[in-house]
Design an enzyme around this catalytic site. Structure first.
Site, PDB file in Angstrom:
ATOM      1  N   GLU A 193      -5.196  -1.386   5.910  1.00 43.94           N
ATOM      2  CA  GLU A 193      -4.865   0.266   6.427  1.00 43.94           C
ATOM      3  C   GLU A 193      -6.165   0.628   7.020  1.00 43.94           C
ATOM      4  OE1 GLU A 193      -3.674   2.518   2.671  1.00 43.94           O
ATOM      5  OE2 GLU A 193      -1.599   1.780   2.977  1.00 43.94           O
TER       6      GLU A 193
HETATM    7  C1  HEC Z   1      -2.163   2.573   7.783  1.00 38.00           C
HETATM    8  C2  HEC Z   1      -1.425   3.867   7.147  1.00 38.00           C
HETATM    9  C3  HEC Z   1      -2.095   4.712   5.874  1.00 38.00           C
HETATM   10  C4  HEC Z   1      -3.192   5.238   6.187  1.00 38.00           C
HETATM   11  C5  HEC Z   1      -4.200   5.248   7.246  1.00 38.00           C
HETATM   12  C6  HEC Z   1      -3.307   5.890   4.929  1.00 38.00           C
HETATM   13  N1  HEC Z   1      -2.252   5.978   4.211  1.00 38.00           N
HETATM   14 FE1  HEC Z   1      -1.743   6.892   2.322  1.00 38.00          FE
HETATM   15  N2  HEC Z   1      -0.187   5.539   2.206  1.00 38.00           N
HETATM   16  C7  HEC Z   1       0.324   4.664   3.215  1.00 38.00           C
HETATM   17  C8  HEC Z   1       1.390   3.829   2.292  1.00 38.00           C
HETATM   18  C9  HEC Z   1       1.935   2.616   3.050  1.00 38.00           C
HETATM   19  C10 HEC Z   1       1.399   4.290   0.965  1.00 38.00           C
HETATM   20  C11 HEC Z   1       2.230   3.818   0.046  1.00 38.00           C
HETATM   21  C12 HEC Z   1       1.517   2.517  -0.492  1.00 38.00           C
HETATM   22  C13 HEC Z   1       2.119   1.982  -1.645  1.00 38.00           C
HETATM   23  O1  HEC Z   1       2.891   2.663  -2.401  1.00 38.00           O
HETATM   24  O2  HEC Z   1       1.890   0.783  -2.071  1.00 38.00           O
HETATM   25  C14 HEC Z   1       0.492   5.246   1.053  1.00 38.00           C
HETATM   26  C15 HEC Z   1       0.432   6.191  -0.055  1.00 38.00           C
HETATM   27  C16 HEC Z   1      -0.375   7.588  -0.144  1.00 38.00           C
HETATM   28  C17 HEC Z   1      -0.261   8.549  -1.073  1.00 38.00           C
HETATM   29  C18 HEC Z   1       0.466   8.602  -2.260  1.00 38.00           C
HETATM   30  C19 HEC Z   1       1.863   9.407  -2.293  1.00 38.00           C
HETATM   31  C20 HEC Z   1       2.800   9.214  -3.280  1.00 38.00           C
HETATM   32  O3  HEC Z   1       3.786   9.999  -3.271  1.00 38.00           O
HETATM   33  O4  HEC Z   1       2.504   8.424  -4.437  1.00 38.00           O
HETATM   34  C21 HEC Z   1      -1.221   9.241  -0.778  1.00 38.00           C
HETATM   35  C22 HEC Z   1      -1.513  10.776  -1.609  1.00 38.00           C
HETATM   36  C23 HEC Z   1      -1.883   8.922   0.368  1.00 38.00           C
HETATM   37  N3  HEC Z   1      -1.333   7.824   0.842  1.00 38.00           N
HETATM   38  C24 HEC Z   1      -2.969   9.549   0.933  1.00 38.00           C
HETATM   39  C25 HEC Z   1      -3.738   9.024   2.010  1.00 38.00           C
HETATM   40  C26 HEC Z   1      -5.036   9.520   2.228  1.00 38.00           C
HETATM   41  C27 HEC Z   1      -5.683  10.569   1.489  1.00 38.00           C
HETATM   42  C28 HEC Z   1      -5.626   8.734   3.118  1.00 38.00           C
HETATM   43  C29 HEC Z   1      -6.882   8.686   3.800  1.00 38.00           C
HETATM   44  C30 HEC Z   1      -7.969   8.509   3.142  1.00 38.00           C
HETATM   45  C31 HEC Z   1      -4.433   7.661   3.511  1.00 38.00           C
HETATM   46  N4  HEC Z   1      -3.500   7.998   2.859  1.00 38.00           N
HETATM   47  C32 HEC Z   1      -4.531   6.869   4.513  1.00 38.00           C
HETATM   48  C33 HEC Z   1       0.022   4.549   4.360  1.00 38.00           C
HETATM   49  C34 HEC Z   1      -1.390   4.941   4.729  1.00 38.00           C
END
Ligand code: HEC
Ligand code: HEC
Length: 464
Positions: A231
């Site tokens: 990520e």
């Molecule tokens: C490269 C793409 C990417 C980036 C950059 C990213 N995310 Fe995500 N995010 C995801 C993915 C894919 C998931 C689900 C992963 C899993 O469930 O294993 C996720 C899950 C989440 C969730 C959970 C939502 C839920 O309903 O459970 C949150 C909140 C979140 N991210 C916030 C953030 C925050 C804050 C940042 C920055 C610090 C961030 N993400 C950076 C791809 C990204």
């Protein structure tokens, strides 16, 4: 597709008929004919008259025997096909499955039917609207200053190793629906992740986060993507802190949020981001207006969908104001088996390749029940982003989570009880109704933002 047993039966009947006709012919030719002094023409007439009788008698006998002697299973396909228009036509759970899969075992403890049958779901389902504030944890109270800091961090690309990605790259909260619209996410160096990015809108109402529920709070969650190699790819949290220290704009923001002598560390970075995320909520939907008393907020079709959503049992898992059993309102059932019922969807969309919170290779996954707010805007769907039509997701859910595919045999090994269930596949109309209801969970503000962003993108293209 004539059954082999019927073919056997018909050939025996045909031989019997031929033998009967031969006997009749011999009798007329050598016995009745000479005795009645019949000429050759007369003999033919007598044989034909008696023969027609035998023939029709044989046909009648055959029909009666066919209908009474064969097991239901042989007759059923002929009758059923005329009566029922199968929606999931390629699939008949009783006949189409290998023997080992024909039974559902009641020990699948998350079978919502079992709960219904056991009478545990007798109280009426109460629909509730979303509050317009998220409760913050005691150790991280929300302040406008913290939210401001969190917002800057959320949009800061310097927090990724090659400075190309911020949280908002995958969770577009400006012109998107809080996700990236891709099946699975694209991290730094164009690395493709294995899971779909869920929306961050209303994530603050969830009791556990990620598809498999592995994070217990937004604070804990926010630290994950920063150092996830596919990520944002930072080598360590120390390194993240260093990137924040590099930017002089942050010092005053941290002081305003955490006090004059505050350290810039990963815990505070996460706390600020979480505080900002607690502002990302959407109580402004037609559904919420309806529950608040505006009875015209939903169309007739949406109301039908709402009723089906309840009566089919979608609310067994997607319940409460955030439409999830994993929410702050009620976290009784945060994780559920998915898929519960064996169907061909499993293979088609590779639903069991990733087992979520279950042990890898256990055959059935275990997943956090996602919120359905804004779900119409967050395709493609499911943990692997494998389905690109909401209609299909509803069909899959009704089949794999509620068993609406046809007829089932439920064998309870504990009680030695066999039950036959008739759970017909949903019709296209029923599915459309539910999709319409899910659309009533879309925020007006989000729709407006998406439209605006699309408008300015179109303008940019035109002016090029
Ligand atoms: C490269 C793409 C990417 C980036 C950059 C990213 N995310 Fe995500 N995010 C995801 C993915 C894919 C998931 C689900 C992963 C899993 O469930 O294993 C996720 C899950 C989440 C969730 C959970 C939502 C839920 O309903 O459970 C949150 C909140 C979140 N991210 C916030 C953030 C925050 C804050 C940042 C920055 C610090 C961030 N993400 C950076 C791809 C990204
Ligand atoms: C037994 C629990 C259960 C029942 C019943 C259930 N769901 Fe789900 N639902 C889940 C789980 C778990 C997931 C996450 C699946 C995954 O891992 O991809 C999910 C995912 C979804 C999604 C996709 C969400 C997204 O963001 O990709 C939709 C839409 C949905 N459900 C709608 C429904 C509807 C409509 C019904 C009723 C016909 C229903 N569900 C019944 C547990 C359930």
């Amino acid at each position: 597709m004539l059954n082999l047993t019927i073919m056997n039966f018909l050939s025996v009947a045909l031989i019997a008929l031929l033998v009967g006709l031969a006997v009749l012919f011999t009798m007329v030719r050598y016995d009745l004919g000479p005795k009645g002094r019949l000429a050759r023409g007369g003999q033919w007439f007598l044989a034909t008259a008696l023969g027609t009788g035998i023939l029709s008698l044989a046909v009648k006998l055959m029909i009666i025997l066919t209908v009474t002697n064969f097991p239901d299973a042989v007759i059923e396909p002929f009758i059923e096909q005329a009566r029922i228009e199968p929606v999931v036509s390629e699939y008949d759970p009783l006949l189409g499955m290998p023997a080992s899969k024909r039974f559902l075992w009641q020990s699948l403890d998350s079978d919502p039917l079992a709960a219904n049958r056991a009478g545990t779901n007798t109280s009426p389902y109460v629909w509730r609207s979303l509050p317009d504030q998220v409760p913050a944890p005691e150790n991280n109270p929300m302040t406008p200053e913290k939210v401001l800091l969190g917002k800057r961090l959320f949009f800061d690309k310097n927090l990724s190793w090659d400075r190309t990605l911020s949280c908002s790259s995958c969770h577009d909260v400006i012109g998107g629906s809080g996700d990236d619209g891709r099946p699975t996410s694209l991290g730094i160096n164009d690395q493709l992740g294995g899971r779909n990015a869920p929306t961050v809108w209303n994530a603050a109402f969830q009791s556990v986060l990620f598809w498999d529920g592995r994070a217990a709070s937004l604070e804990e969650q926010a630290k994950g993507p920063l150092i996830n190699p596919i990520e944002m790819g930072m080598p360590s949290w120390k390194e993240v802190e260093q990137r924040v220290l590099e930017d002089p704009a942050y010092q005053p923001l941290f002081e305003a949020a955490f006090g004059a002598d505050s350290l810039i560390d990963i815990e505070r970075i996460a706390e600020a981001i979480a505080s900002y995320e607690r502002t990302l909520i959407t109580p402004d939907t037609p559904y919420d207006r309806f529950v608040e008393g505006d009875l015209n907020a939903l169309s007739a079709q949406q109301l039908r969908g709402m009723a089906s959503f309840q009566s089919l049992g979608c609310v067994n898992c997607h319940f409460g104001p955030n439409f999830s059993g994993a929410s702050l309102f009620d976290s009784r059932a945060p994780l559920r088996i998915f898929p519960i019922y064996p169907t061909p969807f499993e293979q088609k969309y590779e639903l069991t390749r990733d087992a979520g919170a279950a042990m890898a290779g256990s055959g059935r996954g275990s997943w956090r029940v996602p919120s359905l707010r804004n779900v119409a805007l967050t395709g493609p769907w499911l943990h692997n982003g494998s389905v690109s039509e909401l209609k299909e997701v509803v069909r899959i859910m009704s089949s794999v989570q509620l068993g609406h595919t046809g007829h089932y045999l439920v064998w309870s090994d504990d009680h030695k009880v066999m039950t036959k269930l008739d759970r017909p596949a949903l019709s296209d109309d029923e599915i459309e109704d539910i999709v319409a209801f899910l659309q009533s969970l879309s925020s007006r503000m989000l729709l407006e933002r998406i439209k605006l962003a699309k408008g300015s993108r179109d303008e940019a293209i035109v002016s090029q």
